[in-house]
Design a protein around this motif. Structure first.
Motif, PDB file in Angstrom:
ATOM      1  N   PRO A   3       5.516  -2.135  -7.189  1.00  0.00           N
ATOM      2  CA  PRO A   3       6.305  -1.000  -6.703  1.00  0.00           C
ATOM      3  C   PRO A   3       7.653  -1.455  -6.182  1.00  0.00           C
ATOM      4  O   PRO A   3       7.801  -2.573  -5.728  1.00  0.00           O
ATOM      5  CB  PRO A   3       5.468  -0.427  -5.552  1.00  0.00           C
ATOM      6  CG  PRO A   3       4.223  -1.177  -5.531  1.00  0.00           C
ATOM      7  CD  PRO A   3       4.188  -2.157  -6.602  1.00  0.00           C
ATOM      8  N   LYS A   4       8.623  -0.566  -6.279  1.00  0.00           N
ATOM      9  CA  LYS A   4       9.991  -0.973  -5.978  1.00  0.00           C
ATOM     10  C   LYS A   4      10.157  -1.439  -4.547  1.00  0.00           C
ATOM     11  O   LYS A   4      11.077  -2.163  -4.240  1.00  0.00           O
ATOM     12  CB  LYS A   4      10.942   0.178  -6.265  1.00  0.00           C
ATOM     13  CG  LYS A   4      10.934   0.503  -7.717  1.00  0.00           C
ATOM     14  CD  LYS A   4      12.149   1.239  -8.184  1.00  0.00           C
ATOM     15  CE  LYS A   4      12.021   1.422  -9.678  1.00  0.00           C
ATOM     16  NZ  LYS A   4      12.071   2.804 -10.088  1.00  0.00           N
ATOM     17  N   ASN A   5       9.277  -1.012  -3.663  1.00  0.00           N
ATOM     18  CA  ASN A   5       9.478  -1.408  -2.281  1.00  0.00           C
ATOM     19  C   ASN A   5       8.813  -2.741  -1.964  1.00  0.00           C
ATOM     20  O   ASN A   5       8.681  -3.109  -0.818  1.00  0.00           O
ATOM     21  CB  ASN A   5       8.968  -0.311  -1.337  1.00  0.00           C
ATOM     22  CG  ASN A   5       7.561   0.103  -1.717  1.00  0.00           C
ATOM     23  OD1 ASN A   5       6.817  -0.681  -2.298  1.00  0.00           O
ATOM     24  ND2 ASN A   5       7.200   1.328  -1.416  1.00  0.00           N
TER      25      ASN A   5
ATOM     26  N   LYS B  78       1.229   5.636   6.110  1.00  0.00           N
ATOM     27  CA  LYS B  78       2.121   4.753   5.349  1.00  0.00           C
ATOM     28  C   LYS B  78       2.276   3.484   6.166  1.00  0.00           C
ATOM     29  O   LYS B  78       2.669   3.533   7.349  1.00  0.00           O
ATOM     30  CB  LYS B  78       3.481   5.435   5.213  1.00  0.00           C
ATOM     31  CG  LYS B  78       4.126   5.259   3.881  1.00  0.00           C
ATOM     32  CD  LYS B  78       5.356   6.116   3.777  1.00  0.00           C
ATOM     33  CE  LYS B  78       6.056   5.877   2.475  1.00  0.00           C
ATOM     34  NZ  LYS B  78       7.300   6.649   2.378  1.00  0.00           N
ATOM     35  N   TYR B  79       2.009   2.325   5.541  1.00  0.00           N
ATOM     36  CA  TYR B  79       2.078   1.091   6.316  1.00  0.00           C
ATOM     37  C   TYR B  79       2.649  -0.030   5.458  1.00  0.00           C
ATOM     38  O   TYR B  79       2.673   0.050   4.226  1.00  0.00           O
ATOM     39  CB  TYR B  79       0.683   0.696   6.826  1.00  0.00           C
ATOM     40  CG  TYR B  79      -0.321   0.473   5.729  1.00  0.00           C
ATOM     41  CD1 TYR B  79      -0.987   1.548   5.134  1.00  0.00           C
ATOM     42  CD2 TYR B  79      -0.635  -0.801   5.280  1.00  0.00           C
ATOM     43  CE1 TYR B  79      -1.909   1.353   4.125  1.00  0.00           C
ATOM     44  CE2 TYR B  79      -1.553  -1.014   4.276  1.00  0.00           C
ATOM     45  CZ  TYR B  79      -2.187   0.084   3.703  1.00  0.00           C
ATOM     46  OH  TYR B  79      -3.093  -0.108   2.694  1.00  0.00           O
ATOM     47  N   GLN B  80       3.083  -1.082   6.168  1.00  0.00           N
ATOM     48  CA  GLN B  80       3.608  -2.237   5.448  1.00  0.00           C
ATOM     49  C   GLN B  80       2.686  -3.426   5.687  1.00  0.00           C
ATOM     50  O   GLN B  80       2.164  -3.597   6.786  1.00  0.00           O
ATOM     51  CB  GLN B  80       4.999  -2.582   5.960  1.00  0.00           C
ATOM     52  CG  GLN B  80       6.011  -1.569   5.504  1.00  0.00           C
ATOM     53  CD  GLN B  80       7.388  -1.891   5.998  1.00  0.00           C
ATOM     54  OE1 GLN B  80       7.548  -2.599   6.998  1.00  0.00           O
ATOM     55  NE2 GLN B  80       8.392  -1.393   5.326  1.00  0.00           N
TER      56      GLN B  80
ATOM     57  N   ARG C  43      -3.750  -4.368  -8.270  1.00  0.00           N
ATOM     58  CA  ARG C  43      -2.319  -4.101  -8.274  1.00  0.00           C
ATOM     59  C   ARG C  43      -1.551  -5.032  -7.355  1.00  0.00           C
ATOM     60  O   ARG C  43      -0.595  -5.665  -7.744  1.00  0.00           O
ATOM     61  CB  ARG C  43      -2.094  -2.653  -7.863  1.00  0.00           C
ATOM     62  CG  ARG C  43      -0.706  -2.182  -8.051  1.00  0.00           C
ATOM     63  CD  ARG C  43      -0.577  -1.204  -9.219  1.00  0.00           C
ATOM     64  NE  ARG C  43       0.795  -1.156  -9.655  1.00  0.00           N
ATOM     65  CZ  ARG C  43       1.711  -0.361  -9.145  1.00  0.00           C
ATOM     66  NH1 ARG C  43       1.392   0.452  -8.173  1.00  0.00           N
ATOM     67  NH2 ARG C  43       2.939  -0.372  -9.598  1.00  0.00           N
ATOM     68  N   HIS C  44      -1.957  -5.058  -6.094  1.00  0.00           N
ATOM     69  CA  HIS C  44      -1.195  -5.913  -5.176  1.00  0.00           C
ATOM     70  C   HIS C  44      -1.958  -7.125  -4.698  1.00  0.00           C
ATOM     71  O   HIS C  44      -1.489  -7.849  -3.836  1.00  0.00           O
ATOM     72  CB  HIS C  44      -0.651  -5.133  -3.976  1.00  0.00           C
ATOM     73  CG  HIS C  44      -1.389  -3.882  -3.676  1.00  0.00           C
ATOM     74  ND1 HIS C  44      -2.524  -3.847  -2.916  1.00  0.00           N
ATOM     75  CD2 HIS C  44      -1.173  -2.619  -4.067  1.00  0.00           C
ATOM     76  CE1 HIS C  44      -2.952  -2.606  -2.854  1.00  0.00           C
ATOM     77  NE2 HIS C  44      -2.158  -1.830  -3.528  1.00  0.00           N
TER      78      HIS C  44
ATOM     79  N   LEU D 251       2.511   0.481   1.534  1.00  0.00           N
ATOM     80  CA  LEU D 251       1.407   1.175   0.867  1.00  0.00           C
ATOM     81  C   LEU D 251       1.057   2.447   1.604  1.00  0.00           C
ATOM     82  O   LEU D 251       1.388   2.610   2.771  1.00  0.00           O
ATOM     83  CB  LEU D 251       0.169   0.263   0.840  1.00  0.00           C
ATOM     84  CG  LEU D 251       0.268  -0.991  -0.002  1.00  0.00           C
ATOM     85  CD1 LEU D 251      -0.933  -1.882   0.250  1.00  0.00           C
ATOM     86  CD2 LEU D 251       0.345  -0.652  -1.475  1.00  0.00           C
ATOM     87  N   GLU D 252       0.356   3.288   0.888  1.00  0.00           N
ATOM     88  CA  GLU D 252      -0.074   4.532   1.538  1.00  0.00           C
ATOM     89  C   GLU D 252      -1.570   4.674   1.381  1.00  0.00           C
ATOM     90  O   GLU D 252      -2.133   4.299   0.346  1.00  0.00           O
ATOM     91  CB  GLU D 252       0.602   5.715   0.847  1.00  0.00           C
ATOM     92  CG  GLU D 252       1.379   6.549   1.814  1.00  0.00           C
ATOM     93  CD  GLU D 252       1.921   7.818   1.192  1.00  0.00           C
ATOM     94  OE1 GLU D 252       2.996   7.724   0.601  1.00  0.00           O
ATOM     95  OE2 GLU D 252       1.251   8.853   1.304  1.00  0.00           O
TER      96      GLU D 252
END
Lengths: 177, 239
Positions: free
Chosen positions: B120-122, A71-73, A41-42, A7-8
């Protein structure tokens, strides 16, 4: 279901934090802002796994705050309609029962509980079959299917059913019907 | 602007018992008359976006009586101005979008699993056991970090960690993932693979009962699923 996603986010930082530990402060702020929140969304962001990239900061005109695109995961959790989950019962009443699966609250209405299970009130309210063989009470583990979801700012709420095949109380690893 | 009738049924000229408000402004749907219930405000918010796009969703009566007929459509076609400003009952107007949802009900599971492709694709789907391993690692890091009083982590983290461990059926997640990946060739998508991994079914019948979307390709995937279940049983930890 869990997923790992990139995500950003644009993080704003006050100039007092600038210094040799700018990155750490930014990451700490990101964790504080994002972990434990929900979005449509997530779903529910459980934890940040790593910070991929911090872009160049842009000074905002007028305020002096600086905006960094980060930007992170992270690991996220989102229940989907049709998903099968195992949850722990938290409360039973005559309208149905509430169960919890991680950060998600699920309500199973008595209309979606098999007809042969009746509500028994008392110290430990529960749903029991007519022959007493299966009981659903607080802290029971049940396998249920999600049939509807609602996402809030801080939590996700679902409606579930145990009226289908292979759903219901989990006694042993195998028997759930 | 397209005027679609929901079910295509033309009803006779309508008995206009309800009062009608025609909004002169195209953009302001929220300012319509009846806020009969708080739910209607929400629902009408939904409908207003449809109307802005010029579609017509007018089936008020159908919802009340439970039938799926379209109502007032001819009237709607003729009388109302541009974007369908008939909001005689905010409740009804909003619910105009609902019949579409119920019509799709039988195929819901398929659609829901396909929804994952909208991510999202990722995004990479994780099984509960994989998530457990990741969260466990994070917890170990955090215990080190928590010596710093400024770092806090949310209470929900522990709840989630507990939940992932609760479903911990396998000795390790890599072997489970390896076994389940073989199903990909048979047209089983990621979401379905993860669900099989999480549920840990014993029999193929259980798989088809819980994941009806797989039934579509039953002839193709029954054998592979049977094999996968047998392999998974070997990787299961004794619980």
């Amino acid at each position: 279901m869990f997923f790992h996603i990139t995500l950003e986010r644009n993080m704003q930082l006050h100039p007092r934090h600038f210094g040799p530990h700018l990155r750490e402060k930014l990451v700490a702020k990101l964790m504080k802002d994002v972990e434990g929140t929900c979005s449509g969304r997530h779903g529910f962001v459980v934890a940040i796994t790593n910070v991929e990239d911090i872009g160049k900061g842009l000074i905002r005109e007028g305020t002096g705050f600086v905006t960094f695109p980060v930007k992170y995961q992270c690991v996220a959790f989102r229940p989907f309609k049709g998903e099968i989950l195992e949850a722990v019962v938290t409360m039973v009443n005559k309208m149905g029962f509430f169960a919890e699966a991680g950060p998600v609250q699920i309500f199973v209405s008595n209309h979606l509980i098999p007809d042969d299970m009746e509500f028994q009130s008392g110290d430990m309210p529960n749903y029991t079959t007519s022959d007493g063989s299966v009981k659903i009470q607080k802290d029971s583990e049940v396998r249920l299917k999600i049939i509807g979801t609602r996402v809030d700012a801080t939590e996700i709420f679902c409606i579930g059913t145990i009226k289908d095949d292979f759903l219901g109380v989990i006694n042993d690893p195998g028997a759930a019907s | 602007m397209g005027r679609k009738s929901l079910k295509g049924k033309d009803s006779a000229p309508v008995n206009k018992t309800r009062h009608i408000q025609v909004d002169s402004s195209d953009s302001e749907y929220e300012g319509f008359v009846d806020e009969r219930s708080p739910a209607s405000a929400k629902a009408s918010g939904k409908a207003s976006s449809d109307l802005k796009s010029g579609k017509k969703k007018v089936s008020f009566e159908s919802l009340k009586t439970g039938r799926k007929t379209s109502f007032e459509t001819p009237a709607a076609k003729g009388d109302w101005g541009k974007g369908g400003k008939d909001f005689n009952a905010g409740k009804a107007g909003g619910k105009g979008s609902l019949p579409q949802a119920t019509a799709v009900k039988p195929r819901l599971t398929e659609i829901e699993l396909k929804l994952e492709l909208e991510l999202p694709k990722n995004a990479r789907l994780l099984m509960d056991c994989e998530a457990a391993e990741i969260l466990q690692e994070i917890e170990e890091h955090k215990t080190i970090l928590s010596e710093d009083p400024k770092v806090k982590f949310p209470e929900s983290f522990n709840k989630v960690l507990q939940y992932t461990k609760f479903g911990g059926h396998y000795i390790n997640s890599q072997s489970a993932r390896k076994v389940l990946e073989t199903l990909k060739i048979n047209g089983v998508n990621d979401g379905e693979i993860c669900m099989i991994g999480n549920i840990c079914p014993e029999t193929v019948e259980e798989v088809y009962a819980l994941l009806p979307s797989l039934k579509a390709n039953k002839h193709k995937n029954e054998g592979p699923i049977r094999e996968v279940l047998a392999s998974l049983a070997k990787v299961k930890s004794s619980k």
